[in-house]
Design a protein around this motif. Structure first.
Motif, PDB file in Angstrom:
ATOM      1  N   UNK A   4      71.665 -49.266 -22.865  1.00 19.84           N
ATOM      2  CA  UNK A   4      70.511 -48.368 -22.840  1.00 19.84           C
ATOM      3  C   UNK A   4      69.249 -49.221 -22.749  1.00 19.84           C
ATOM      4  N   UNK A   5      68.206 -48.681 -22.081  1.00 20.49           N
ATOM      5  CA  UNK A   5      67.011 -49.477 -21.816  1.00 20.49           C
ATOM      6  C   UNK A   5      65.740 -48.765 -22.236  1.00 20.49           C
ATOM      7  N   UNK A   6      64.776 -49.577 -22.684  1.00 20.41           N
ATOM      8  CA  UNK A   6      63.406 -49.139 -22.908  1.00 20.41           C
ATOM      9  C   UNK A   6      62.486 -50.155 -22.250  1.00 20.41           C
ATOM     10  N   UNK A   7      61.245 -49.737 -22.016  1.00 19.46           N
ATOM     11  CA  UNK A   7      60.299 -50.633 -21.366  1.00 19.46           C
ATOM     12  C   UNK A   7      58.954 -50.553 -22.069  1.00 19.46           C
ATOM     13  N   UNK A   8      58.301 -51.708 -22.177  1.00 17.31           N
ATOM     14  CA  UNK A   8      56.926 -51.763 -22.644  1.00 17.31           C
ATOM     15  C   UNK A   8      56.092 -52.396 -21.541  1.00 17.31           C
ATOM     16  N   UNK A   9      55.060 -51.689 -21.074  1.00 16.01           N
ATOM     17  CA  UNK A   9      54.172 -52.188 -20.046  1.00 16.01           C
ATOM     18  C   UNK A   9      52.841 -52.600 -20.656  1.00 16.01           C
ATOM     19  N   UNK A  10      52.338 -53.749 -20.256  1.00 15.35           N
ATOM     20  CA  UNK A  10      50.999 -54.170 -20.654  1.00 15.35           C
ATOM     21  C   UNK A  10      50.016 -53.476 -19.724  1.00 15.35           C
ATOM     22  N   UNK A  11      49.632 -52.269 -20.088  1.00 22.56           N
ATOM     23  CA  UNK A  11      48.816 -51.441 -19.197  1.00 22.56           C
ATOM     24  C   UNK A  11      47.330 -51.761 -19.346  1.00 22.56           C
ATOM     25  N   UNK A  25      51.640 -56.693 -12.654  1.00 22.13           N
ATOM     26  CA  UNK A  25      52.345 -55.745 -13.512  1.00 22.13           C
ATOM     27  C   UNK A  25      53.243 -56.588 -14.407  1.00 22.13           C
ATOM     28  N   UNK A  26      53.083 -56.443 -15.706  1.00 20.72           N
ATOM     29  CA  UNK A  26      53.883 -57.243 -16.621  1.00 20.72           C
ATOM     30  C   UNK A  26      54.277 -56.415 -17.827  1.00 20.72           C
ATOM     31  N   UNK A  27      55.269 -56.888 -18.529  1.00 18.09           N
ATOM     32  CA  UNK A  27      55.736 -56.182 -19.713  1.00 18.09           C
ATOM     33  C   UNK A  27      57.050 -56.759 -20.191  1.00 18.09           C
ATOM     34  N   UNK A  28      57.744 -55.971 -20.985  1.00 18.06           N
ATOM     35  CA  UNK A  28      59.020 -56.385 -21.563  1.00 18.06           C
ATOM     36  C   UNK A  28      60.009 -55.235 -21.419  1.00 18.06           C
ATOM     37  N   UNK A  29      61.199 -55.544 -20.931  1.00 21.51           N
ATOM     38  CA  UNK A  29      62.305 -54.578 -20.888  1.00 21.51           C
ATOM     39  C   UNK A  29      63.260 -54.922 -22.025  1.00 21.51           C
ATOM     40  N   UNK A  30      63.522 -53.950 -22.875  1.00 21.18           N
ATOM     41  CA  UNK A  30      64.503 -54.143 -23.952  1.00 21.18           C
ATOM     42  C   UNK A  30      65.762 -53.358 -23.595  1.00 21.18           C
ATOM     43  N   UNK A  31      66.891 -54.044 -23.556  1.00 19.23           N
ATOM     44  CA  UNK A  31      68.158 -53.345 -23.318  1.00 19.23           C
ATOM     45  C   UNK A  31      69.091 -53.568 -24.509  1.00 19.23           C
ATOM     46  N   UNK A  32      69.744 -52.489 -24.871  1.00 20.14           N
ATOM     47  CA  UNK A  32      70.624 -52.485 -26.041  1.00 20.14           C
ATOM     48  C   UNK A  32      72.057 -52.326 -25.569  1.00 20.14           C
ATOM     49  N   UNK A  33      72.927 -53.215 -26.006  1.00 18.26           N
ATOM     50  CA  UNK A  33      74.342 -53.194 -25.637  1.00 18.26           C
ATOM     51  C   UNK A  33      75.142 -52.661 -26.823  1.00 18.26           C
ATOM     52  N   UNK A 328      57.422 -48.256 -27.158  1.00 19.68           N
ATOM     53  CA  UNK A 328      58.396 -48.417 -26.083  1.00 19.68           C
ATOM     54  C   UNK A 328      58.617 -47.059 -25.430  1.00 19.68           C
ATOM     55  N   UNK A 329      58.798 -47.082 -24.119  1.00 17.26           N
ATOM     56  CA  UNK A 329      59.130 -45.878 -23.364  1.00 17.26           C
ATOM     57  C   UNK A 329      60.560 -45.999 -22.854  1.00 17.26           C
ATOM     58  N   UNK A 330      61.253 -44.867 -22.837  1.00 16.62           N
ATOM     59  CA  UNK A 330      62.619 -44.872 -22.338  1.00 16.62           C
ATOM     60  C   UNK A 330      62.629 -45.056 -20.826  1.00 16.62           C
ATOM     61  N   UNK A 331      63.599 -45.839 -20.346  1.00 12.82           N
ATOM     62  CA  UNK A 331      63.837 -45.934 -18.912  1.00 12.82           C
ATOM     63  C   UNK A 331      64.953 -44.970 -18.553  1.00 12.82           C
ATOM     64  N   UNK A 332      64.869 -44.415 -17.354  1.00 11.27           N
ATOM     65  CA  UNK A 332      65.843 -43.411 -16.938  1.00 11.27           C
ATOM     66  C   UNK A 332      66.906 -44.050 -16.060  1.00 11.27           C
ATOM     67  N   UNK A 333      68.148 -43.675 -16.324  1.00  7.74           N
ATOM     68  CA  UNK A 333      69.236 -44.214 -15.514  1.00  7.74           C
ATOM     69  C   UNK A 333      69.106 -43.713 -14.088  1.00  7.74           C
ATOM     70  N   UNK A 334      69.303 -44.633 -13.151  1.00  8.11           N
ATOM     71  CA  UNK A 334      69.115 -44.324 -11.733  1.00  8.11           C
ATOM     72  C   UNK A 334      70.366 -44.723 -10.975  1.00  8.11           C
ATOM     73  N   UNK A 335      70.713 -43.898  -9.957  1.00  9.46           N
ATOM     74  CA  UNK A 335      71.942 -44.155  -9.202  1.00  9.46           C
ATOM     75  C   UNK A 335      71.721 -45.065  -8.006  1.00  9.46           C
ATOM     76  N   UNK A 336      70.486 -45.471  -7.797  1.00 10.96           N
ATOM     77  CA  UNK A 336      70.226 -46.428  -6.736  1.00 10.96           C
ATOM     78  C   UNK A 336      70.012 -45.792  -5.392  1.00 10.96           C
ATOM     79  N   UNK A 337      69.781 -46.632  -4.397  1.00  9.55           N
ATOM     80  CA  UNK A 337      69.526 -46.176  -3.042  1.00  9.55           C
ATOM     81  C   UNK A 337      70.819 -45.752  -2.374  1.00  9.55           C
TER      82      UNK A 337
END
Length: 346
Positions: A4-11, A25-33, A328-337
């Motif tokens: 699962x992933x969350x993201x923090x953006x330095x806005x 555009x910079x920030x930190x992605x936190x992923x939890x296993x 932190x904001x949640x990132x949404x799972x994406x199925x890709x192109x």
């Protein structure tokens, strides 16, 4: 895969990133296993693209369905591989900093939808951060998460920022008269490059050297969208900007009218450049309304509008990656192109 992933953006202070040279555009992605997971690669990306769809409603005789054109355009596609090689991620939380320079010539985030009698048009320009976990195995699909970000463009002046003069001329044909009949227009714009919500200043003079009474002089601002399908069948949609219209009294035969006009633009109107598929432009129209059978004369004056004029924009450098995030904001799972995946799977 238990990730699962969350993201923090330095806005920046206004929450949106400005597309000027040197900004990032910079920030930190936190992923939890949650369970031990084998991966071959972790990739953090910044992506931006535009997609335009034009549906032509006027069909030819040999067409059973309305013709549709779709065109896409890529503005930024930067991938950063943070981990490569066969690795087993153990249970826990991981932080992945990222930092990507924003190109200076990209259009802003935008969306446009218009349904009409001749064609339907939809157009979207969007940007997002993506983290992708690639897994071993030919039949195993990568798992990825996305978070949309807002980009506002820098306005690069291509029009005068000093006073500009626009001259117009219309010759009227009058039956049973040997006299030459002319209408002369002179308009002065102190500055053609404005910030959102600023006032447009316009000084004009109309000389009516005819035997016809000019009914009125109308001034208004129009918004012009131009869409460019690959077929070359350009689609232009023009609409009045509400609250920008003014109209004066008549100009008698041989008379002259001199006026100064100020028009306050709505704060949400902004020029759109740097895209091959769509542009959004603004024009001040100076319309000389004439009686029948004469056609009205229109003087078209271009202006540019934006909050981040390139020469004076203050860049916001998001370099404080080491600072502890405040939320932190949640990132949404994406199925890709669709070009990467033929079907969905978990």
């Amino acid at each position: 895969m238990g990730i699962h992933c969350e993201i923090y953006l330095h806005k920046p202070p206004n929450g949106a990133f400005v597309g000027v040279r040197g900004n990032v555009v910079s920030g930190v992605i936190r992923y939890v296993v949650n369970v031990p997971t084998t991966i071959t690669e972790i990739t953090a990306s910044i992506k931006g693209e535009g997609i335009m769809k034009v549906e032509y409603l006027l069909r030819r005789d040999d067409q059973k369905q309305p013709e549709t054109e779709i065109r896409t355009e890529t503005y930024i596609d930067v991938n950063t591989i943070s981990q490569s090689g066969l690795t087993v991620l153990q249970v826990g939380a991981y932080d992945l900093p990222f930092r990507v320079i924003i190109p200076h010539d990209i259009p802003p985030t935008s969306k446009y939808v218009k349904y009409g009698n001749i064609h339907n048009v939809t157009c979207k320009i969007s940007y997002h951060v993506r983290i992708r976990f690639s897994r071993p195995g030919l039949m195993t699909f990568a798992k990825q998460f996305t978070k949309e970000i807002i980009i506002i463009a820098a306005l690069v002046p291509r029009l005068p920022t000093s006073p500009a003069i626009y001259n117009g001329h219309k010759k009227l044909t009058q039956l049973f008269s040997s006299k030459q009949s002319h209408i002369n227009i002179k308009a002065n714009v102190p500055n053609s490059v404005l910030r959102c919500g600023d006032k447009i200043e316009l000084n004009y003079e109309v000389i009516n050297d005819t035997n016809v009474v000019i009914k009125s002089v109308e001034v208004k601002v129009v918004e012009v969208y131009t869409f460019n399908p690959l077929s070359g069948r350009e689609v232009v949609i023009t609409e009045n900007v509400p609250g920008t219209e003014t109209k004066t009294v008549a100009i008698q035969k041989g008379g002259t009218q001199e006026m100064s006009v100020e028009i306050t633009m709505p704060a949400d109107r902004e020029s759109l450049d740097h895209s091959k598929i769509v542009s959004r432009e603004y024009f001040v129209l100076l319309i000389v309304n004439l009686p029948m059978p004469h056609r009205n004369y229109v003087q078209k004056i271009p202006i540019q509008i934006g909050n981040n004029i390139h020469d004076s924009v203050v860049q916001f450098d998001n370099h404080l990656i080491s600072q502890p995030p405040s939320y932190w904001d949640a990132m949404h799972e994406d199925w890709g192109d669709t070009k990467d995946y033929q079907h969905k799977t978990k």
